[in-house]
Design a protein around this motif. Sequence first.
Motif, short mmCIF file in Angstrom:
data_model
loop_
_atom_site.label_atom_id
_atom_site.label_comp_id
_atom_site.label_asym_id
_atom_site.label_seq_id
_atom_site.Cartn_x
_atom_site.Cartn_y
_atom_site.Cartn_z
N SER A 208 -38.49 -18.06 -9.59
CA SER A 208 -37.02 -17.78 -8.98
C SER A 208 -35.89 -17.66 -9.95
CB SER A 208 -37.10 -19.14 -8.21
OG SER A 208 -37.01 -20.11 -8.24
N ASN B 129 -45.79 -16.89 12.43
CA ASN B 129 -45.80 -17.55 11.60
C ASN B 129 -45.04 -16.12 10.02
OD1 ASN B 129 -47.47 -19.60 11.46
ND2 ASN B 129 -49.38 -17.66 11.30
N ILE B 130 -44.52 -15.34 10.46
CA ILE B 130 -43.86 -14.72 9.70
C ILE B 130 -41.85 -15.05 10.22
CG2 ILE B 130 -42.52 -12.46 9.05
CD1 ILE B 130 -45.96 -11.34 8.51
N MET C 228 -41.34 -18.73 9.05
CA MET C 228 -40.92 -19.24 7.73
C MET C 228 -39.76 -17.87 7.16
SD MET C 228 -42.60 -20.89 6.59
CE MET C 228 -41.80 -20.98 4.66
N HIS C 229 -38.97 -17.12 8.12
CA HIS C 229 -38.51 -15.82 7.64
C HIS C 229 -37.07 -16.73 8.41
CE1 HIS C 229 -40.40 -12.55 6.77
NE2 HIS C 229 -40.61 -13.18 5.26
N TYR D 222 -35.78 -19.18 6.42
CA TYR D 222 -35.75 -18.07 5.13
C TYR D 222 -33.88 -18.91 5.21
CZ TYR D 222 -33.91 -15.60 1.74
OH TYR D 222 -33.23 -13.80 0.63
N LEU E 6 -34.56 -21.34 0.79
CA LEU E 6 -36.23 -20.63 -0.07
C LEU E 6 -35.64 -19.82 -0.15
CD1 LEU E 6 -38.30 -21.34 3.61
CD2 LEU E 6 -38.38 -22.22 1.33
N CYS F 42 -37.32 -15.79 -1.85
CA CYS F 42 -38.43 -14.93 -1.31
C CYS F 42 -40.37 -15.00 -1.99
CB CYS F 42 -38.14 -13.94 -1.43
SG CYS F 42 -36.73 -12.20 -0.64
N THR G 30 -40.89 -18.06 -3.32
CA THR G 30 -41.17 -19.26 -2.72
C THR G 30 -42.54 -18.84 -1.93
OG1 THR G 30 -39.06 -19.92 -2.62
CG2 THR G 30 -40.86 -21.33 -0.95
N CYS G 31 -42.11 -17.80 -1.28
CA CYS G 31 -43.68 -17.79 0.09
C CYS G 31 -44.46 -16.83 -1.12
CB CYS G 31 -43.19 -17.71 1.56
SG CYS G 31 -42.17 -18.68 2.24
N HIS G 32 -44.04 -15.81 -1.49
CA HIS G 32 -44.29 -14.34 -2.03
C HIS G 32 -44.92 -14.41 -3.04
CE1 HIS G 32 -43.59 -12.32 2.18
NE2 HIS G 32 -42.50 -12.74 2.31
N LYS G 33 -45.26 -15.78 -3.47
CA LYS G 33 -45.54 -15.36 -5.14
C LYS G 33 -46.57 -14.34 -6.05
CE LYS G 33 -46.37 -20.10 -3.34
NZ LYS G 33 -47.36 -21.78 -3.84
#
Length: 184
Positions: free
Chosen positions: A112, A136-137, A140-141, A144, A155, A157, A159-162
């Motif tokens: 990050s 789920n998306i 999470m969004h 965010y 959070l 981006c 954090t989830c989109h590793k």
Amino acid sequence: MKNILLKICFALVFAFVVFFGGNALVHSTQEDTFCVVCHEWMDPFVDTYAHSSHGGANKNGFKAKCVECHLPHDNHVKYIFQKALNGFNEVTHMAFNDAKDAKWQENRKNRSKFVFDTGCLSCHKTILDINSTNQNIKDMHNLYVKFKNDPKEKLDCVTCHKNVGHKELGKTLYELKHPPVGAW
């Protein structure tokens, strides 16, 4: 009077050179090929980027430049400052350290600090509309958006989109330190 006119002309020429020269420098150093000219150690990052959807491996042929993710896009001053800071840090770090000794996997935990949400959101503008059919998306969004201004719960981006931007980067970095034995 002639002396003042000469100083004004000199100042205008100097300002012209600084402004347009600086602008040309910023633009010439934002191309993907710029950094890898000097840094062979970046090859794994370049390769994994090239095989990712952000590196052009997508149905549309879209390719994001490295600076579109790795520099902030909320204002020009922050962009230039971070660009200069990144360049300074990179040069000094590489001058005093061997890239082969770098702990790339551990550095990924700090992603990050190297990927800016403003870059993500400059392309993915509608992501905050939260219009996905996947619950789920959506959830999470929503989180965010809810926590994006909360310093404790924020959070990012990444954090989830590793693995965004670099396909199989973890595997590639692991294999740098632990080369595969060969075909079984």
